[in-house]
Design a protein around this motif. Structure first.
Motif, PDB file in Angstrom:
ATOM      1  N   ILE A  60       0.980  -1.077  -0.055  1.00 26.62           N
ATOM      2  CA  ILE A  60      -0.090   0.006  -0.140  1.00 26.62           C
ATOM      3  C   ILE A  60       0.838   1.157   0.024  1.00 26.62           C
ATOM      4  CG2 ILE A  60      -1.555   1.351   1.323  1.00 26.62           C
ATOM      5  CD1 ILE A  60      -2.897  -1.217   2.145  1.00 26.62           C
ATOM      6  N   MET A  62       1.457  11.300  -2.423  1.00 25.13           N
ATOM      7  CA  MET A  62       0.442  12.060  -1.266  1.00 25.13           C
ATOM      8  C   MET A  62       0.255  13.434  -1.368  1.00 25.13           C
ATOM      9  SD  MET A  62      -0.563   9.854   1.132  1.00 25.13           S
ATOM     10  CE  MET A  62      -0.892  10.731   2.598  1.00 25.13           C
ATOM     11  N   TYR A 103      -6.814   6.511  -4.353  1.00 35.29           N
ATOM     12  CA  TYR A 103      -6.345   5.993  -2.791  1.00 35.29           C
ATOM     13  C   TYR A 103      -7.425   4.719  -2.515  1.00 35.29           C
ATOM     14  CZ  TYR A 103      -5.131   6.335   2.146  1.00 35.29           C
ATOM     15  OH  TYR A 103      -4.745   6.015   3.513  1.00 35.29           O
ATOM     16  N   ILE A 138     -11.831  -1.197   4.640  1.00 38.06           N
ATOM     17  CA  ILE A 138     -12.829  -0.200   4.384  1.00 38.06           C
ATOM     18  C   ILE A 138     -12.212   1.289   4.767  1.00 38.06           C
ATOM     19  CG2 ILE A 138     -15.180   0.423   4.947  1.00 38.06           C
ATOM     20  CD1 ILE A 138     -15.580  -2.423   5.962  1.00 38.06           C
ATOM     21  N   ASP A 172     -13.117   5.066   5.493  1.00 39.36           N
ATOM     22  CA  ASP A 172     -14.138   5.768   6.234  1.00 39.36           C
ATOM     23  C   ASP A 172     -15.179   4.808   6.732  1.00 39.36           C
ATOM     24  OD1 ASP A 172     -12.930   8.373   6.334  1.00 39.36           O
ATOM     25  OD2 ASP A 172     -13.825   9.004   4.753  1.00 39.36           O
ATOM     26  N   TYR A 194     -16.085  12.564  11.896  1.00 38.68           N
ATOM     27  CA  TYR A 194     -16.730  13.004  10.491  1.00 38.68           C
ATOM     28  C   TYR A 194     -17.277  14.157  10.456  1.00 38.68           C
ATOM     29  CZ  TYR A 194     -15.811   7.795   9.529  1.00 38.68           C
ATOM     30  OH  TYR A 194     -15.128   6.730   9.257  1.00 38.68           O
ATOM     31  N   ARG A 237     -14.512  16.928  10.516  1.00 40.95           N
ATOM     32  CA  ARG A 237     -13.342  16.654   9.559  1.00 40.95           C
ATOM     33  C   ARG A 237     -14.047  17.514   8.343  1.00 40.95           C
ATOM     34  NH1 ARG A 237     -12.359  11.040   6.755  1.00 40.95           N
ATOM     35  NH2 ARG A 237     -14.475  11.314   6.036  1.00 40.95           N
ATOM     36  N   ILE A 239      -5.868  17.677  10.500  1.00 43.85           N
ATOM     37  CA  ILE A 239      -6.678  16.453  10.831  1.00 43.85           C
ATOM     38  C   ILE A 239      -5.835  15.705  11.960  1.00 43.85           C
ATOM     39  CG2 ILE A 239      -6.926  13.992  10.034  1.00 43.85           C
ATOM     40  CD1 ILE A 239      -8.802  15.968   8.770  1.00 43.85           C
ATOM     41  N   SER A 285      -2.386   2.084   5.891  1.00 44.58           N
ATOM     42  CA  SER A 285      -3.459   2.995   5.082  1.00 44.58           C
ATOM     43  C   SER A 285      -3.612   4.144   6.152  1.00 44.58           C
ATOM     44  CB  SER A 285      -4.774   2.174   5.245  1.00 44.58           C
ATOM     45  OG  SER A 285      -5.190   2.021   6.373  1.00 44.58           O
ATOM     46  N   MET A 286      -2.860   4.262   7.133  1.00 49.83           N
ATOM     47  CA  MET A 286      -3.200   5.340   8.195  1.00 49.83           C
ATOM     48  C   MET A 286      -2.779   6.820   7.915  1.00 49.83           C
ATOM     49  SD  MET A 286      -2.459   3.430  11.627  1.00 49.83           S
ATOM     50  CE  MET A 286      -3.105   4.772  12.675  1.00 49.83           C
ATOM     51  N   ARG A 287      -2.138   7.057   6.746  1.00 50.11           N
ATOM     52  CA  ARG A 287      -1.396   8.122   6.319  1.00 50.11           C
ATOM     53  C   ARG A 287      -2.301   9.115   6.174  1.00 50.11           C
ATOM     54  NH1 ARG A 287       3.635   7.959   2.460  1.00 50.11           N
ATOM     55  NH2 ARG A 287       2.162   6.490   1.538  1.00 50.11           N
ATOM     56  N   GLY A 288      -3.691   8.652   5.497  1.00 52.95           N
ATOM     57  CA  GLY A 288      -4.388   9.893   4.976  1.00 52.95           C
ATOM     58  C   GLY A 288      -5.237  10.533   6.079  1.00 52.95           C
ATOM     59  N   CYS A 289      -6.322  11.191   5.634  1.00 58.49           N
ATOM     60  CA  CYS A 289      -7.420  11.794   6.645  1.00 58.49           C
ATOM     61  C   CYS A 289      -8.550  10.970   6.942  1.00 58.49           C
ATOM     62  CB  CYS A 289      -7.753  12.960   5.671  1.00 58.49           C
ATOM     63  SG  CYS A 289      -6.543  14.196   5.363  1.00 58.49           S
ATOM     64  N   SER A 290      -8.598   9.493   6.442  1.00 58.01           N
ATOM     65  CA  SER A 290      -9.759   8.631   6.476  1.00 58.01           C
ATOM     66  C   SER A 290      -9.735   8.050   7.935  1.00 58.01           C
ATOM     67  CB  SER A 290      -9.959   7.897   5.566  1.00 58.01           C
ATOM     68  OG  SER A 290      -8.638   7.350   5.113  1.00 58.01           O
ATOM     69  N   LYS A 291     -10.778   7.603   8.333  1.00 56.63           N
ATOM     70  CA  LYS A 291     -10.808   6.332   9.586  1.00 56.63           C
ATOM     71  C   LYS A 291     -11.312   5.190   8.703  1.00 56.63           C
ATOM     72  CE  LYS A 291     -13.107   5.512  13.652  1.00 56.63           C
ATOM     73  NZ  LYS A 291     -13.029   4.144  13.234  1.00 56.63           N
ATOM     74  N   ASN A 292     -10.349   4.398   8.883  1.00 59.53           N
ATOM     75  CA  ASN A 292     -10.277   2.969   8.321  1.00 59.53           C
ATOM     76  C   ASN A 292     -10.649   1.912   8.973  1.00 59.53           C
ATOM     77  OD1 ASN A 292      -9.554   4.804   6.084  1.00 59.53           O
ATOM     78  ND2 ASN A 292      -7.504   4.059   6.083  1.00 59.53           N
ATOM     79  N   MET A 329      -7.546   4.974  15.543  1.00 62.93           N
ATOM     80  CA  MET A 329      -6.786   6.268  14.984  1.00 62.93           C
ATOM     81  C   MET A 329      -5.540   6.190  15.103  1.00 62.93           C
ATOM     82  SD  MET A 329      -9.086   7.739  13.158  1.00 62.93           S
ATOM     83  CE  MET A 329      -9.520   9.135  12.814  1.00 62.93           C
TER      84      MET A 329
END
Lengths: 172, 313
Positions: A3, A28, A67, A80, A82, A94, A97, A157, B177-184, B238
Motif C-alpha cells: 500500500i 501524497m 487511494y 474499508i 471511512d 466525521y 472533518r 486532521i 493505510s493510516m497516512r490519509g485523513c480517513s478513518k479506516n 486512529m
C-alpha cells in the motif's frame, strides 16, 4: 508493491471543466499544474480562479478514489475507507472533518487556496497578479499554494484526531 | 506474506508502527515535548511486543503431518469396504472405496460349514457369520468417523494458520493505510470454525449411533457459520497503539475460536468412544455392533475338538 509504495507512486490527473487547466497529484502531496496554450494570456482573473478551484476539487476527488482503489485492491476488499461510525467520537470526527477549512498560499501571498472538507474549494488571486506574473510563475505559485493547503489539511486532521481520540491512548 | 512468513510480517508491523507512531502527534502549544516523547516511547514499547504475540503461533501443528495417519485410515476403509456402500459416508474429502474382494471368501464359509451341526456350529453362524457383514460395515463407518476427525483437526490447524496470518497481514495493511485523513477499518474473517464443515458432510439419518456424534460437529459448525455469517472481527484505531490493541484482541478471539473448534472435535470423538464402549459392553453379543465375539473355534486345537464336529485338523 504494498500500500505505502503504491500510494507514494500513484499519479492522478484532472482537467478543469472547460479543459483549460490540467492538474496532477503524485503520491501524497506533490502537485503539478499546466495551462492549455493561450489560456493564461486570455483568461480573466475570475475565470482563472474558478477554473483552478474546479480542477482542484476534481483532482482531490480523483485522488481519493484512486487511494480507495489501491486500498481495496491491496486488501482484497477487506480494508474499508471511512468505516461507519461506531461511537459518538467517530461521528464527531466525521462531522468536524467535513468542516475543516484548510488553507494554503504561495510564499508571496498572491495565490491563496482554501478548501472546506476538501470538497468546497476556492482560489483567490491578488488583483493585478496575472498581469504581473509570467505563466510559469503563476503555475508555480498555484502549486505552492495547493501543496501548502494539503500540509495544512494534514496538520488540522492531526489536531482534530488528537482532540477527539487522545483519551483513548494512555501515554502519559 | 502468509503463515510461512508470519514472523517477517510481525517484524514489518513493528517497523511500520514505530515509523507512523513517530509522527502521530507533534509538539505544539497544546502538546508539550514530554507528551510527544512519552507517546513515542509508548508506541515503541507496544511495537516491540508485537513479535511475542505471534511467536506462539509458529508452533501450531503442521497440517501436512496428519496426511500419513489419514492415508492409513483410508487403507483400513478399503479393507473394510463390503461393496454395499462404497463412498465415504462422512468426509467431503472422501472417495469411493471399492469392495475388498478378500472379504467375499466369507460367503464361501457358509458353504464350508453346511455339514457342521451342534451348538458350536449354531453359535458360529448366529454370533459370527450372520452379523459379519453388519459388523464390517459398522467398522467401515467407525474408521470413516475417525478419519473425518483427523481431517477436521487437519483442516482446523490449516485454517488457524491462515487466520493468524490474516490478522498479521490486515494489521500491516491497516498501518500502511493510516497516512490519509480517513478513518479506516480492516475486516478479518475467521475461517477456523467453518474449516471443519468443509471436511464433514452432515450426517444422514441412516448412519448408526456413533457416527452421528462426529456428524454433529459438522452441523454445529454449519449452524454457527450459517453459510453467510462467518465470524468477523476488525483491526482499527486512529492511533498506532489503538491498532495494536485491536490486533491483540483479534489474536485472543482467534485463540478462543481454535479452542472452541478443538473442543467440538474432541467431544465428538469422545462421544464415539462412549458409544462404542456401551455397544460392546452389552452382555448380549447380538448387540455388539462393532466387533463380533471371537469364535471359540478360532482358539481351538486338535486336542480340544471332538472329531465328530467335522474338524480334522
Amino acid at each position: 508493491m504494498g500500500i505505502s509504495e503504491r500510494v507514494d507512486s500513484m499519479v492522478v490527473r484532472a482537467t478543469s471543466p472547460n479543459g483549460s487547466i490540467t492538474a496532477t497529484v503524485r503520491g501524497m502531496d506533490s502537485i503539478e499544474i499546466a495551462f492549455m496554450p493561450g489560456f493564461y494570456q486570455r483568461a480573466t482573473p475570475q475565470e482563472m480562479e474558478t477554473q483552478l478551484a474546479q480542477v482542484a476539487r476534481v483532482l482531490w476527488a480523483n485522488r481519493m478514489r484512486e487511494y480507495e482503489a489501491i486500498l481495496n485492491e491491496e486488501s482484497d476488499g477487506n480494508l474499508i475507507v471511512d468505516a461507519p461510525a461506531s461511537d459518538r467520537r467517530d461521528e464527531q470526527f466525521y462531522e468536524q472533518r467535513d468542516n475543516v477549512v484548510a488553507e494554503g498560499s504561495s510564499p508571496d501571498g498572491r495565490v491563496r487556496v482554501t478548501a472546506r472538507g476538501m470538497r468546497d474549494w476556492s482560489v483567490h488571486i491578488a488583483p493585478g497578479a496575472i498581469d504581473q506574473m509570467r505563466e510559469d510563475e503563476m503555475t508555480y505559485a498555484a502549486v505552492q499554494a495547493a501543496e501548502a493547503l494539503i500540509r495544512d489539511q494534514m496538520t488540522k486532521i492531526t489536531e482534530l484526531k488528537f482532540s477527539i481520540y487522545q483519551d483513548e491512548v494512555d501515554f502519559r | 506474506m502468509g503463515f510461512e512468513n508470519l514472523m517477517q510480517t510481525a517484524a514489518a508491523i513493528r517497523s511500520k508502527a514505530i515509523e507512523i507512531g513517530k509522527n502521530e502527534i507533534q509538539e505544539s502549544d497544546e502538546i508539550p515535548k514530554e507528551w510527544v516523547e512519552a507517546w513515542r516511547a509508548d508506541v515503541e514499547r507496544k511495537a516491540n511486543a508485537v513479535a511475542g504475540k505471534f511467536q506462539p503461533f509458529t508452533e501450531l501443528p503442521d497440517p501436512a503431518k496428519f496426511n500419513g495417519a489419514i492415508a492409513e485410515l483410508q487403507r483400513v476403509m478399503g479393507k473394510l469396504s463390503s461393496g454395499q456402500d462404497t463412498s465415504d459416508p462422512i468426509s467431503r474429502n472422501g472417495r469411493v472405496y471399492p469392495a475388498n474382494v478378500a472379504m467375499t471368501k466369507m460367503d464361501s464359509v457358509k458353504g464350508d460349514v453346511q455339514g457342521w451341526s451342534g451348538r458350536a456350529a449354531q453359535e458360529f453362524i448366529t454370533k459370527f457369520l450372520t452379523p459379519f457383514p453388519a459388523v464390517m460395515h459398522n467398522q467401515f463407518l467407525l474408521v470413516a468417523a475417525l478419519k473425518a476427525a483427523l481431517e477436521a483437526e487437519q483442516a482446523m490447524w490449516k485454517a488457524s494458520r491462515e487466520d493468524i496470518a490474516s490478522i498479521a497481514e490486515a494489521t500491516l495493511k491497516y498501518l500502511e493505510s493510516m497516512r490519509g485523513c480517513s478513518k479506516n477499518q480492516a475486516v478479518i474473517v475467521f475461517t477456523v470454525i467453518a474449516s471443519i464443515c468443509a471436511v464433514l458432510t452432515s450426517s444422514g439419518g441412516a448412519l448408526p449411533i456413533a457416527i452421528t456424534a462426529i456428524g454433529a460437529v459438522a452441523s454445529a459448525g454449519a449452524d454457527i457459520v450459517g453459510l453467510e455469517s462467518a465470524p468477523k472481527t476488525q483491526i482499527d484505531g486512529m492511533y498506532v497503539v489503538m491498532v495494536l490493541a485491536s490486533m491483540e484482541k483479534a489474536i485472543n478471539q482467534l485463540v478462543e475460536k481454535i479452542m472452541y473448534t478443538e473442543n467440538r472435535i474432541k467431544s465428538a470423538v469422545a462421544n464415539i468412544s462412549d458409544q462404542i464402549h456401551s455397544a460392546q459392553s452389552s452382555s448380549n453379543p447380538d448387540q455388539h455392533s462393532f466387533c463380533a465375539r471371537r469364535p471359540s473355534l478360532a482358539d481351538a486345537s486338535r486336542g480340544s475338538i471332538r472329531h465328530d464336529l467335522g474338524y480334522t485338523g
